[in-house]
Design a protein around this motif. Structure first.
Motif, short mmCIF file in Angstrom:
data_model
loop_
_atom_site.label_atom_id
_atom_site.label_comp_id
_atom_site.label_asym_id
_atom_site.label_seq_id
_atom_site.Cartn_x
_atom_site.Cartn_y
_atom_site.Cartn_z
N ASP A 10 0.83 -1.20 0.00
CA ASP A 10 0.00 0.00 0.00
C ASP A 10 0.87 1.26 0.00
O ASP A 10 0.60 2.22 0.73
CB ASP A 10 -0.95 0.00 1.20
N GLY A 11 1.93 1.19 -0.75
CA GLY A 11 2.77 2.37 -0.92
C GLY A 11 3.93 2.50 0.05
O GLY A 11 4.85 3.28 -0.18
N ALA A 12 3.90 1.74 1.16
CA ALA A 12 4.97 1.86 2.15
C ALA A 12 6.01 0.75 1.96
O ALA A 12 5.66 -0.37 1.60
CB ALA A 12 4.38 1.78 3.55
N ASP A 13 7.26 1.06 2.22
CA ASP A 13 8.33 0.06 2.08
C ASP A 13 8.24 -1.00 3.16
O ASP A 13 8.06 -0.69 4.34
CB ASP A 13 9.69 0.76 2.18
N VAL A 14 8.35 -2.27 2.75
CA VAL A 14 8.39 -3.37 3.71
C VAL A 14 9.66 -4.18 3.43
O VAL A 14 9.81 -4.74 2.34
CB VAL A 14 7.14 -4.29 3.55
#
Lengths: 244, 628
Positions: A10-14
């Motif tokens: 959802d757009g965030a770095d993991v």
């Protein structure tokens, strides 16, 4: 260069370690993806499909899809959560779930996931299957009405307890949990109350007798915190990482 | 207590015939089922002990397959094929006739334990239906007279093998032949050609005595050269998915493993398909030849033919073909005198599960488990049977591969279209004068096929079965090809008298019955869809149900585990789009949704009290309430 690998959720770095699936990496990074049949201690098999996400636009189960560098994963969207709500509704009408009178109310993942996703009604006509209770075992009760066929007890009994007390029979909508005895009764299996298989049921099928209301309703696991928060606390994560 | 009784004496024979091998569990269970009509609790316990599996696992496998029973299911088990084509040929009426003559209820074993009658998914006899299976053996062309004869045989308790042969006569109905059906090959030709593809230079070297080692070095070139021809041909799998065969074989050949396997997918379960039955009946040598060429290319020593249970009647003839080929050194050790060219084939018979046509579910079944599709990757080409590299190809694909081994890839590419090389076998059934098997080069139009089979006044054609596509008359100019209308071979024709809603409803029942139940959306969704269709059929539907169908179908498409769930909604989508009036005229109300028929619910009370006067009906009120 040993750069940490990552993908976006959802757009965030993991960040992830090689070998992790999308859900493992997400939970370890403090990001919740709804799930029922996934359990951190067992090899994922991907049957409930609640964790279905879009990976670069393709629908994939987050629990069985390996994390890969640079993939774009969408999970918390209107469309995907609508799908999840319908899957939960399907599970509710497939079995016989009476939350107000169920002793697992408040500890049940199906109920908790339904609340968390905002499922307001069962939507479909109930199928009302006939699934008799097995109360034969002195310490353990089996209430098949609540079974969501996640196979966690089967996996635990085979892989951890080395007993194979549980298995599946039937097919399609007649698929059902059976026990390893010619009589079909739990008392005639070698299940012990201390077995791992008795501890993994996400709903209220495998119940310990005699302790149903030791913790009152209102103070139970998911009464205190929604499952989206609890799942993150329960997720295994690398030492030193902060809890989400 | 049933578990205290001894297993039947034949159980050990079945175990021994199958080497007490847990991978052969489905075969063991099937053989016990055949001999005793069901698998008793004592037999389950005994089999589990003998093959070393938990009893519940064995019971779970027996519970998965439609043709296996764990409770007495009658000495005669009669299953009427319930494909839409059987229905169109009057199977519903014949089933009722059969049941009423024998005082039977559907799916219930008769009081005397003699007989049980039920419906089953398409048995692959659509060109000569209606059809049934009795104790696993197929009987085509049912009429009331034929059913009377069957009833007499059952009442006289004559064992099925002793029934008059005429009842079991199945015709091939080959209507149009092209390069495949008209081939003039002799057994061994394709293998010989594949071997001969090794470079000539190497062979000459051997003959001029310089070094035998060089000749041997050239031998591995035969498989590579044959593989190159398969790749050059651009052959694509004929089972529906259309994966490029050459790439599949190459991936399997270069995968790491101790053993390699060749599996022929003869689980022809897609309703309306029967071309594999014809190939296995008349062209078995060509099929096996293709499998052997594949084994030669990838380096496999063992192969399987997974024969669907409905084709049980083909088992003995196929075993004879295999034996004849062993005697001719076309199977076994050192095929055609080639050292190291060892390959043999076993036949596994299915037990009534459409899902086993999916390649990973088929492998699960081959290994003796419930036919549940695996998580992929890894794919069978690297981790297939017993986790070893495995090729699973359709019956027709192997036949085409045998032709290519002889004539070469360029030759094969000369047929069909630019993107779809070669020919395709179609199983044509439904409303047409000449149902049967038609072979066409790819690119043939729907209209041409309709003309050839003698279809008139055609409303729609269902191509590639329920999981395929429904075409209306505006689309009859489209072509059978991977780039336009791909197909596994089913081609069902519907004329203007047919109700396309009922066609879709039949398909929704099919998918609900055949869902393996592994994943939530398919397990529950197919049943919800079936219930929606039945509700519309019963006249209780509303506009709301039509939107529900679309919503459920979308979730099935997006979240299902395998192709069954992904495609289960195709017939509903297609008919809702192209034949919407057939749905809408069934809606009792466009505004609200009556979940059930209140007056109908009183029927049981009327029957019990013997009352049937006006006061025992809600009808006047209902009419008033409707107010239109």
């Amino acid at each position: 260069m040993n750069q940490a690998q990552s993908f976006t959720l959802d757009g965030a770095d993991v960040p992830y370690r090689p070998g992790q699936t999308i859900i493992q990496a997400a939970l370890a990074a403090g990001r919740y993806i709804p799930h029922l049949c996934y359990h951190p201690e067992f090899k994922p098999h991907g049957s409930c499909k609640l964790c279905t996400v879009k990976v670069d636009g393709r629908d994939m189960a987050a629990c069985t899809t390996p994390a890969a560098p640079g993939i774009a994963v969408e999970s918390d969207t209107q469309e995907i959560n609508d799908q999840r709500r319908m899957l939960v509704q399907m599970l509710f009408v497939e079995g016989n779930h009476f939350c107000p009178s169920c002793e697992q109310s408040g500890n049940c993942m199906l109920q908790a996931v339904a609340y968390d996703l905002g499922v307001m009604s069962p939507r479909f006509s109930h199928l009302y299957p006939s699934r008799p209770v097995d109360a034969s075992h002195p310490e353990i009760l089996l209430d098949f009405d609540r079974c969501i066929l996640c196979e966690l007890c089967i996996r635990a009994s085979a892989e951890v307890d080395r007993k194979s007390v549980f298995a599946l029979s039937g097919r399609g909508i007649t698929k059902r949990l059976i026990v390893n005895a010619a009589s079909g009764r739990l008392a005639d299996t070698n299940l012990a109350a201390s077995d791992k298989a008795t501890q993994v049921c996400p709903v209220g099928v495998i119940l310990r007798k005699g302790g149903a209301f030791a913790v009152p309703i209102g103070k139970r696991k998911y009464d205190l915190k929604p499952i989206s928060a609890r799942a993150l606390e329960d997720a295994p994560r690398p030492p030193g990482a902060r809890h989400g | 207590m049933p578990n205290d009784t001894l297993p039947e004496p034949g159980v050990d024979d079945a175990l021994n015939r199958n080497r007490r091998d847990p991978a052969r569990l489905v075969q063991i269970l099937r053989e016990v089922q055949t001999q005793y009509g069901y698998i008793s609790p004592a037999a389950l316990t005994h089999i589990a002990g003998a093959v070393g599996l938990p009893r519940a696992r064995v019971e779970g496998v027996a519970g998965f397959y439609s043709f296996l029973h764990t409770r007495p299911a009658g000495r005669y088990r009669v299953l009427f094929s319930d494909n839409i084509t059987d229905r169109m040929q009057g199977s519903g009426r014949l089933f009722d006739y059969f049941c009423s003559k024998l005082w039977l209820e559907r799916g219930k074993t008769s009081e005397d334990g003699l007989i049980r009658a039920d419906l089953t998914s398409c048995t692959g006899l659509c060109d000569q239906g209606p059809a049934l299976l009795v104790n696993g053996f197929a009987i085509p062309r049912l009429t009331e007279e034929r059913l009377d004869a069957i009833i007499d045989l059952i009442r006289a308790r004559i064992p099925v093998p002793a029934w008059p042969h005429e009842h079991f006569e199945i015709t091939e109905n080959v209507r149009r032949k092209d390069i495949l059906l008209d081939h003039a090959l002799q057994p061994g030709d394709a293998i010989r050609a594949a071997i001969a593809r090794g470079p000539r230079a190497g062979l000459e070297t051997a003959s001029n005595e310089r070094s035998w080692r060089e000749a041997v070095l050239s031998a591995p070139q035969g498989p590579v050269a044959t593989l190159e021809e398969i790749k050059r041909s651009n052959l694509r799998g004929r089972g529906g998915a259309g994966f490029t065969t050459g790439l599949k074989w190459e991936a399997c050949r270069s995968a790491l493993g101790q053993m390699r396997y060749v599996v022929c997918n003869a689980d022809e379960g897609e309703p309306g398909t029967f071309k594999d039955r014809v190939l296995l009946t008349r062209y078995a040598d060509l099929v096996i030849e293709g499998m052997t060429v594949c084994a030669y290319v990838i380096g496999a020593a063992r192969g399987f033919i997974y024969l669907r249970g409905e084709y049980r009647h083909l088992l003995d003839p196929l075993e004879e073909v295999l034996e004849a080929r062993r005697n001719a050194y076309l199977l076994g050790h050192g095929i055609m005198g080639q050292p190291g060219l060892d390959f043999d084939i076993e036949i596994h018979v299915g037990a009534g599960a459409y899902i086993c046509g999916e390649e990973s579910a088929l492998i699960e079944s081959l290994e003796g488990r419930r036919g549940v599709p695996r998580n992929r990757p890894p794919y069978p080409v690297t981790h297939g049977y017993l986790q070893q590299p495995t090729i699973v190809n359709n019956v027709e694909t192997f036949c085409a591969a045998a032709l290519i081994a002889i004539h070469g890839g360029e030759w094969y590419r000369g047929f069909g279209t630019a993107k779809s090389a070669g020919t395709k076998l179609l199983s044509v059934s439904g409303d047409c004068a000449r149902p049967g098997v038609y072979e066409y080069p790819f690119g043939v139009t729907i209209r041409d096929v309709l003309e050839d089979c003698g279809a008139v006044d055609t409303q729609a054609v269902q191509v590639s079965g329920p999981s395929g596509v429904c075409l209306d008359e505006t689309e009859f100019g489209r072509r059978i090809a991977f780039e336009d209308v791909p197909t596994a071979g089913s081609f069902m024709v519907f004329n203007r008298q047919r109700d396309m809603f009922e066609v879709a409803r039949n398909f929704s029942h099919f998918f609900a019955h055949e869902s393996c139940g592994f994943c939530t959306p398919c397990r529950v969704g197919t049943t919800l869809l079936r219930n929606c269709m039945d509700k519309l059929h019963a006249g209780h539907g509303s506009q709301h149900d039509l939107t529900e169908i679309v919503d459920i179908a979308r979730v099935l498409q997006a979240t299902s585990h395998c192709g069954l769930g992904h495609t289960a909604c195709n017939p509903l989508f297609d008919t809702l789009k192209k034949f919407r009036p057939s749905y809408e005229r069934r809606l009792s109300s466009l505004a609200f949704s009556p979940a059930f028929d209140l007056d109908g619910a009183l029927a049981a009370a009327r029957q019990m009290t013997g009352r049937d006067d006006a006061g025992a009906h809600l009808q006047p009120e209902a009419a008033e309430g409707a107010g239109r």
